[in-house]
Design a protein around this motif. Structure first.
Motif, short mmCIF file in Angstrom:
data_model
loop_
_atom_site.label_atom_id
_atom_site.label_comp_id
_atom_site.label_asym_id
_atom_site.label_seq_id
_atom_site.Cartn_x
_atom_site.Cartn_y
_atom_site.Cartn_z
N VAL A 24 35.95 38.21 28.83
CA VAL A 24 36.09 37.97 30.28
C VAL A 24 35.26 38.99 31.07
CG1 VAL A 24 38.27 36.72 30.24
CG2 VAL A 24 38.30 39.22 30.23
N ALA A 27 36.88 41.99 32.75
CA ALA A 27 37.73 41.85 33.94
C ALA A 27 38.92 42.81 33.80
CB ALA A 27 38.23 40.41 34.07
N ALA A 65 38.52 42.51 39.25
CA ALA A 65 39.91 42.27 38.87
C ALA A 65 40.00 40.94 38.15
CB ALA A 65 40.78 42.25 40.12
N PHE A 83 48.53 47.89 39.67
CA PHE A 83 47.09 47.64 39.52
C PHE A 83 46.25 48.56 40.41
CE2 PHE A 83 43.16 45.34 40.45
CZ PHE A 83 42.70 45.10 39.17
N ILE A 84 46.44 48.44 41.73
CA ILE A 84 45.62 49.28 42.63
C ILE A 84 46.00 50.76 42.52
CG2 ILE A 84 44.91 49.68 45.03
CD1 ILE A 84 43.95 46.95 44.30
N GLY A 107 33.25 43.51 42.33
CA GLY A 107 34.63 43.65 42.79
C GLY A 107 35.24 44.96 42.31
N GLU A 111 34.12 48.89 42.29
CA GLU A 111 35.02 49.92 42.84
C GLU A 111 35.36 50.98 41.81
OE1 GLU A 111 37.53 46.65 44.19
OE2 GLU A 111 37.68 47.64 46.13
N PRO A 138 37.68 43.58 49.22
CA PRO A 138 37.91 44.59 48.18
C PRO A 138 39.24 45.29 48.45
CG PRO A 138 35.68 44.76 49.05
CD PRO A 138 36.41 43.79 49.93
N1 CAA Z 1 38.43 37.52 36.23
C1 CAA Z 1 38.79 36.72 35.19
N2 CAA Z 1 37.89 36.17 34.36
C2 CAA Z 1 36.60 36.43 34.58
C3 CAA Z 1 36.16 37.25 35.63
C4 CAA Z 1 37.15 37.81 36.49
N3 CAA Z 1 36.84 38.64 37.50
N4 CAA Z 1 34.81 37.32 35.62
C5 CAA Z 1 34.42 36.55 34.57
N5 CAA Z 1 35.49 36.03 33.93
C6 CAA Z 1 35.50 35.15 32.77
C7 CAA Z 1 35.08 33.74 33.12
O1 CAA Z 1 36.16 33.01 33.66
C8 CAA Z 1 34.61 33.24 31.78
O2 CAA Z 1 35.74 32.91 31.02
P1 CAA Z 1 35.79 31.48 30.21
O3 CAA Z 1 34.70 31.64 29.17
O4 CAA Z 1 37.16 31.46 29.64
O5 CAA Z 1 35.50 30.43 31.22
C9 CAA Z 1 33.97 34.46 31.13
O6 CAA Z 1 34.52 35.60 31.84
C10 CAA Z 1 32.47 34.51 31.29
O7 CAA Z 1 32.17 34.37 32.66
P2 CAA Z 1 31.15 33.26 33.22
O8 CAA Z 1 31.11 32.07 32.32
O9 CAA Z 1 31.49 33.02 34.65
O10 CAA Z 1 29.77 34.06 33.07
P3 CAA Z 1 28.45 33.87 33.93
O11 CAA Z 1 27.42 34.72 33.25
O12 CAA Z 1 28.16 32.44 34.18
O13 CAA Z 1 28.80 34.52 35.39
C11 CAA Z 1 29.71 36.21 36.87
C12 CAA Z 1 29.06 35.90 35.49
C13 CAA Z 1 28.70 35.96 37.99
C14 CAA Z 1 30.08 37.69 36.82
C15 CAA Z 1 30.97 35.32 37.08
O14 CAA Z 1 31.79 35.41 35.92
C16 CAA Z 1 31.81 35.72 38.26
O15 CAA Z 1 31.48 35.40 39.39
N6 CAA Z 1 32.97 36.41 38.02
C17 CAA Z 1 33.91 36.76 39.06
C18 CAA Z 1 33.42 37.96 39.86
C19 CAA Z 1 34.40 38.28 41.00
O16 CAA Z 1 34.67 37.48 41.87
N7 CAA Z 1 34.94 39.55 40.97
C20 CAA Z 1 35.86 40.00 41.98
C21 CAA Z 1 37.29 39.86 41.52
S1 CAA Z 1 38.47 40.23 42.74
C22 CAA Z 1 38.58 41.90 42.77
O17 CAA Z 1 37.94 42.61 42.00
C23 CAA Z 1 39.54 42.47 43.77
C24 CAA Z 1 39.56 43.93 43.90
O18 CAA Z 1 38.95 44.49 44.79
C25 CAA Z 1 40.38 44.78 43.02
#
Ligand code: CAA
Length: 257
Positions: A24, A27, A65, A83-84, A107, A111, A138
């Motif tokens: 993942v 993550a 996250a 978590f935070i 994300g 951070e 964030p």
């Molecule tokens: N959470 C859970 N799973 C995640 C993840 C995340 N943040 N990022 C990636 N994964 C998982 C995907 O779901 C996928 O799992 P499956 O194979 O089971 O479908 C696996 O990791 C591989 O990811 P992708 O197939 O999406 O890979 P990609 O190369 O096509 O894309 C990416 C890569 C652009 C990083 C895309 O995965 C993505 O956009 N991820 C989410 C990024 C995001 O939004 N992060 C912010 C989270 S919120 C946060 O962090 C809040 C905070 O401030 C604390």
């Protein structure tokens, strides 16, 4: 100590923590952050360790996250979650912490890198705060630390419009210390940490604290804190040793006392 989501190694005086949820893209979930904070605290308490490196893998430092684990949470559950607050434990580490970043640092991953004291990036590193895409902002310090690191203009674009920074842009804007080819980024971070780890341990810790204070207080308070820390170091054996070694034209032998 065995961990489920991180790998922990020591390289002489450097503690290395690898985020290890590759399926993942590293993550960040509760378990990982608790394990990470615990491993950092263990290295902080270990006199044989002088500096710490956090890394992921070539494809991802951490993609934020864990959205799947967070998706159904209520506000109250989020409030009660560790978590935070784990980021506050990371912030409390006294020894220098270097992020070795390759691939995605998004994300909470961005951070986490921002919570470290320095960032060594591979040419493939990409920094972003894409929370706007999933209807939030964030939550682990990004709005504050990113604005302080890269300035208001770039932080606004990243947080409001999902602008991603390349490693080179990160260096230009003051987020990243060094950009190196992907084959070298971890070795470069370990070498930097190893060099820092040979230096006077208490001065290193007070220096870290004082620089971090610059982002928290007024100039007057920061200068007063710096002066107290500087004066306090004259109560340490390392100050006597460091200055004696200079006068005697020899290398100092630090004791961390
Ligand atoms: N959470 C859970 N799973 C995640 C993840 C995340 N943040 N990022 C990636 N994964 C998982 C995907 O779901 C996928 O799992 P499956 O194979 O089971 O479908 C696996 O990791 C591989 O990811 P992708 O197939 O999406 O890979 P990609 O190369 O096509 O894309 C990416 C890569 C652009 C990083 C895309 O995965 C993505 O956009 N991820 C989410 C990024 C995001 O939004 N992060 C912010 C989270 S919120 C946060 O962090 C809040 C905070 O401030 C604390």
């Amino acid at each position: 100590m065995t961990y489920k989501t991180i790998l922990v190694e020591t390289h002489k005086q450097v503690g290395l923590i690898r985020l290890n949820r590759p399926k993942v893209l590293n993550a960040l979930n509760d378990t990982l952050l608790k394990e990470l904070a615990g491993a950092l605290e263990a290295f902080d308490a270990d006199d044989a360790v002088g500096a710490i490196v956090i890394t992921g893998n070539e494809k991802a430092f951490a993609a934020g996250a864990d959205i799947k684990e967070m998706a159904d949470a209520s506000a109250v559950e989020m409030h009660k979650s560790d978590f935070i607050p784990s980021f506050d434990r990371i912030r409390g580490i006294k020894k220098p912490v270097i992020a070795a970043v390759s691939g995605w640092a998004l994300g909470g991953g961005s951070e986490l890198a921002l919570s470290c004291d320095m960032i060594v990036a591979s040419e493939t590193a990409k920094f972003g705060q894409p929370e706007i895409n999933i209807g939030v902002i964030p939550g682990a310090g990004g709005t504050q630390r990113l604005a302080k690191a890269v300035g208001k203009a770039i932080a606004m674009e990243m947080i409001l419009n999902n602008r991603t920074l390349s490693a080179d842009e990160g260096q230009t804007y003051g987020l990243v210390n060094r950009v190196v080819p992907v084959e070298n980024y971890l070795n470069e971070a370990l070498a930097l940490a190893a060099e820092i780890a040979t230096r006077a341990p208490l001065a290193i810790q007070f220096g870290k604290e004082a620089v971090n204070q610059a982002f928290e207080t007024s100039l007057t308070e920061g200068l007063a804190d710096e002066r107290r820390a500087f004066n306090f170091l004259f109560a340490t054996e390392d100050q006597k040793e460091g200055m004696a070694a200079f006068v005697e034209k020899r290398d100092p032998r630090w004791k961390g006392r």
